[in-house]
Design an enzyme around this catalytic site. Structure first.
Site, PDB file in Angstrom:
ATOM      1  N   ASN A  10      -8.227   0.226  -4.665  1.00  0.00           N
ATOM      2  CA  ASN A  10      -7.128  -0.793  -4.285  1.00  0.00           C
ATOM      3  C   ASN A  10      -7.489  -1.433  -3.244  1.00  0.00           C
ATOM      4  O   ASN A  10      -8.429  -0.595  -1.981  1.00  0.00           O
ATOM      5  CB  ASN A  10      -5.332   0.192  -4.128  1.00  0.00           C
ATOM      6  CG  ASN A  10      -5.407   0.116  -5.536  1.00  0.00           C
ATOM      7  OD1 ASN A  10      -5.199  -0.698  -6.220  1.00  0.00           O
ATOM      8  ND2 ASN A  10      -3.997   1.359  -5.177  1.00  0.00           N
ATOM      9  N   GLY A  40      -8.187   6.245  -8.905  1.00  0.00           N
ATOM     10  CA  GLY A  40      -9.709   6.507  -9.078  1.00  0.00           C
ATOM     11  C   GLY A  40     -10.801   6.188  -8.440  1.00  0.00           C
ATOM     12  O   GLY A  40     -11.647   7.413  -8.382  1.00  0.00           O
ATOM     13  N   ASN A  42     -10.139   6.971  -5.625  1.00  0.00           N
ATOM     14  CA  ASN A  42     -10.348   8.502  -4.303  1.00  0.00           C
ATOM     15  C   ASN A  42     -10.722   9.097  -4.987  1.00  0.00           C
ATOM     16  O   ASN A  42     -11.416   9.976  -4.436  1.00  0.00           O
ATOM     17  CB  ASN A  42      -8.951   8.785  -4.570  1.00  0.00           C
ATOM     18  CG  ASN A  42      -8.002   7.131  -3.608  1.00  0.00           C
ATOM     19  OD1 ASN A  42      -8.522   6.997  -2.657  1.00  0.00           O
ATOM     20  ND2 ASN A  42      -6.289   7.899  -3.631  1.00  0.00           N
ATOM     21  N   GLU A 139      -4.646   4.550 -13.558  1.00  0.00           N
ATOM     22  CA  GLU A 139      -3.005   2.469 -13.161  1.00  0.00           C
ATOM     23  C   GLU A 139      -4.531   1.785 -13.268  1.00  0.00           C
ATOM     24  O   GLU A 139      -4.384   1.155 -12.811  1.00  0.00           O
ATOM     25  CB  GLU A 139      -3.836   3.408 -11.187  1.00  0.00           C
ATOM     26  CG  GLU A 139      -2.797   4.164 -10.795  1.00  0.00           C
ATOM     27  CD  GLU A 139      -2.668   4.147  -9.354  1.00  0.00           C
ATOM     28  OE1 GLU A 139      -1.902   4.204  -8.330  1.00  0.00           O
ATOM     29  OE2 GLU A 139      -4.378   3.905  -9.084  1.00  0.00           O
ATOM     30  N   ASN A 183       1.403  16.459 -12.811  1.00  0.00           N
ATOM     31  CA  ASN A 183       2.348  17.124 -10.976  1.00  0.00           C
ATOM     32  C   ASN A 183       3.678  17.378 -11.951  1.00  0.00           C
ATOM     33  O   ASN A 183       3.718  17.026 -12.583  1.00  0.00           O
ATOM     34  CB  ASN A 183       1.534  16.536 -10.153  1.00  0.00           C
ATOM     35  CG  ASN A 183       3.343  15.195  -9.202  1.00  0.00           C
ATOM     36  OD1 ASN A 183       3.618  14.694 -10.886  1.00  0.00           O
ATOM     37  ND2 ASN A 183       2.834  14.554  -9.500  1.00  0.00           N
ATOM     38  N   ALA A 248      -3.063  11.395  -1.585  1.00  0.00           N
ATOM     39  CA  ALA A 248      -4.127  11.276  -2.489  1.00  0.00           C
ATOM     40  C   ALA A 248      -4.948  12.683  -2.716  1.00  0.00           C
ATOM     41  O   ALA A 248      -5.662  12.859  -2.485  1.00  0.00           O
ATOM     42  CB  ALA A 248      -5.598  10.899  -1.859  1.00  0.00           C
ATOM     43  N   ALA A 249      -3.595  13.882  -1.800  1.00  0.00           N
ATOM     44  CA  ALA A 249      -4.293  15.648  -2.089  1.00  0.00           C
ATOM     45  C   ALA A 249      -4.077  15.478  -3.307  1.00  0.00           C
ATOM     46  O   ALA A 249      -4.929  16.687  -4.320  1.00  0.00           O
ATOM     47  CB  ALA A 249      -2.656  15.769  -1.109  1.00  0.00           C
ATOM     48  N   ASP A 251      -5.284  13.235  -6.277  1.00  0.00           N
ATOM     49  CA  ASP A 251      -6.671  12.472  -6.309  1.00  0.00           C
ATOM     50  C   ASP A 251      -8.064  14.220  -5.499  1.00  0.00           C
ATOM     51  O   ASP A 251      -8.488  13.708  -6.840  1.00  0.00           O
ATOM     52  CB  ASP A 251      -7.077  11.578  -5.744  1.00  0.00           C
ATOM     53  CG  ASP A 251      -6.055  10.125  -6.370  1.00  0.00           C
ATOM     54  OD1 ASP A 251      -5.222  10.555  -7.127  1.00  0.00           O
ATOM     55  OD2 ASP A 251      -5.170   9.920  -5.466  1.00  0.00           O
ATOM     56  N   ALA A 281      -7.761  17.165   1.558  1.00  0.00           N
ATOM     57  CA  ALA A 281      -7.241  16.076   1.783  1.00  0.00           C
ATOM     58  C   ALA A 281      -6.030  15.926   2.754  1.00  0.00           C
ATOM     59  O   ALA A 281      -5.873  15.013   3.296  1.00  0.00           O
ATOM     60  CB  ALA A 281      -7.219  15.350   0.359  1.00  0.00           C
ATOM     61  N   GLY A 286      -5.295   8.772   5.688  1.00  0.00           N
ATOM     62  CA  GLY A 286      -5.686   7.584   4.972  1.00  0.00           C
ATOM     63  C   GLY A 286      -5.579   8.530   2.737  1.00  0.00           C
ATOM     64  O   GLY A 286      -5.261   9.494   3.289  1.00  0.00           O
TER      65      GLY A 286
END
Length: 302
Positions: A10, A40, A42, A139, A183, A248-249, A251, A281, A286
Site C-alpha cells: 500500500n 505483506g 512490511n 490482505e 494476535n 506494523a509492530a 508485521d 518497530a 511509519g
C-alpha cells in the site's frame, strides 16, 4: 537463506494526533508522513533488513500512488521484480491515525491487492525453488494465498500465515499453513474467545493445533507472545522500549520470526527474534520505514 512474501503493498498516509477522533469530530494533528506499507510488504522489508534474501510478490496500480510506492521502495533490501503493475485496479491505500499513546486506527482500500490471481501463484512457484519459507497474510485473496501455500509445501518450503486482518479460516488453511501467528483479536475470530494472558493463549493455541496447525504463536500485544508446538511451548516476555508508534509492530514480529526460522534457529529463539523485532518497530514512525535492521535486533537481544 531466503524468504518469499506474497501479500499486500500500500501507500500509507499516516497522521499523528493527540487522540483518536470521535465520530463527527475534527482534530488538529501534529504531523503527517507518506510511506509504503501493507502487511505483506512490511513483512518483506522486515525480513530483508534482518538479513534474509527476500522476494516480494504483489501488485500496485498504474497510478500516482503506484509510481510513488515503486520509487520509495527502490532502496530496500527486497527483490521487487515480482511486483506486477495492474492497469485495471488502483494501488492499495491505508489511511492511518496514531495517537499520543502510540495506538492506531486504520482504514484500508485494497485495490490491486485483492486482484491477485494465478499469475501471483506462478511467480511464487518460481521464487520458491530456492526459498526456505513462504510468508502469507490475509490482505490478498485467500484462495490465491492457499494455492501458493500448496506450491510451497510441494517445494519443501515452510509456510507461515499471519491471519490478519481477522477472518475465519477454512479447514484446509490449518493443514497448509503449519505456522499460524494471530494476535488477540484474530485469535478470538478463529477460536471464539480473546486470550488476555498466557494461560488463555495456551488454550487457544491447543485449539488451533487440534485443527492441524503445527506451531501456534499467539501475539498478546504489550504482553508479548505465547507459542506452542508438538514438542515445546512457552511465553516470551516483552522487551522494554520507548514506543511511539505501534503500526506494523505485528508485521515486524512476523518478519523477525520468519528470518529466524529460515535460518533454522530453535523455536524459542525464533520467537524472541520476533518479539525483539516487533518491539523495535514501535520505536520509529511509519510502517515499512519502522522495520529494524539486523544490527539493531542483535543489540536488543544481547
Amino acid at each position: 537463506m531466503s524468504v518469499v512474501v506474497l501479500g499486500s503493498i500500500n501507500m500509507d498516509l499516516t497522521t499523528y494526533v493527540p487522540r483518536l477522533p470521535a465520530p463527527g469530530e475534527t482534530l488538529f494533528g501534529s504531523s503527517f508522513i507518506t510511506v509504503p506499507g501493507g502487511k505483506g510488504f512490511n513483512q518483506a522489508v522486515a525480513a530483508g533488513r534482518l538479513g534474509a534474501a527476500t522476494q516480494f510478490i504483489g501488485r500496485v496500480g498504474q497510478d500516482a500512488f503506484g509510481k510513488g510506492v515503486m520509487e520509495l521502495i527502490a532502496d530496500e533490501p527486497v527483490d521487487v521484480s515480482g511486483i506486477l503493475v495492474d492497469a485495471d485496479n488502483s494501488t492499495g491505500l491505508a489511511v492511518i491515525n496514531v495517537d499520543a499513546q502510540a495506538e492506531n486506527s486504520i482504514i484500508v482500500i485494497s485495490g490491486a491487492n485483492m486482484a491477485h490471481d494465478a499469475r501471483e501463484v506462478a511467480r511464487c512457484h518460481e521464487a520458491l525453488r530456492s526459498a526456505e519459507l513462504l510468508l502469507l497474510q490475509l490482505e490478498s485473496p485467500l484462495d490465491i494465498s492457499l494455492a501458493a501455500a500448496q506450491a510451497a509445501r510441494e517445494a519443501g518450503a515452510l509456510v507461515m500465515l499471519d491471519p490478519a486482518p481477522a477472518r475465519p479460516l477454512p479447514t484446509d488453511a490449518y493443514q497448509l499453513c503449519p505456522i499460524l501467528t494471530p494476535n488477540e483479536l484474530e485469535t478470538e475470530v478463529l477460536v471464539g474467545f480473546r486470550p488476555t494472558n498466557p494461560t488463555e493463549a495456551a488454550q487457544a493455541a491447543s485449539i488451533l493445533r487440534e485443527r492441524g496447525v503445527e506451531t501456534a504463536v499467539i501475539k498478546l500485544g504489550a504482553q508479548c507472545a505465547y507459542y506452542q508446538s508438538g514438542q515445546e511451548s512457552g511465553f516470551v516476555e516483552p522487551f522494554s522500549v520507548e514506543a511511539i508508534d505501534t503500526v506494523a509492530a505485528g508485521d515486524s514480529f512476523n518478519g523477525g520470526l520468519a528470518v529466524a526460522l529460515a535460518e533454522k534457529r530453535p523455536l524459542a529463539e525464533a520467537i524472541r527474534w520476533g518479539a525483539a523485532a516487533g518491539a523495535l518497530a514501535t520505536t520509529k514512525p511509519g510502517a515499512s520505514s519502522a522495520m529494524p535492521t539486523r544490527a539493531e535486533l542483535m543489540k536488543l537481544l544481547t
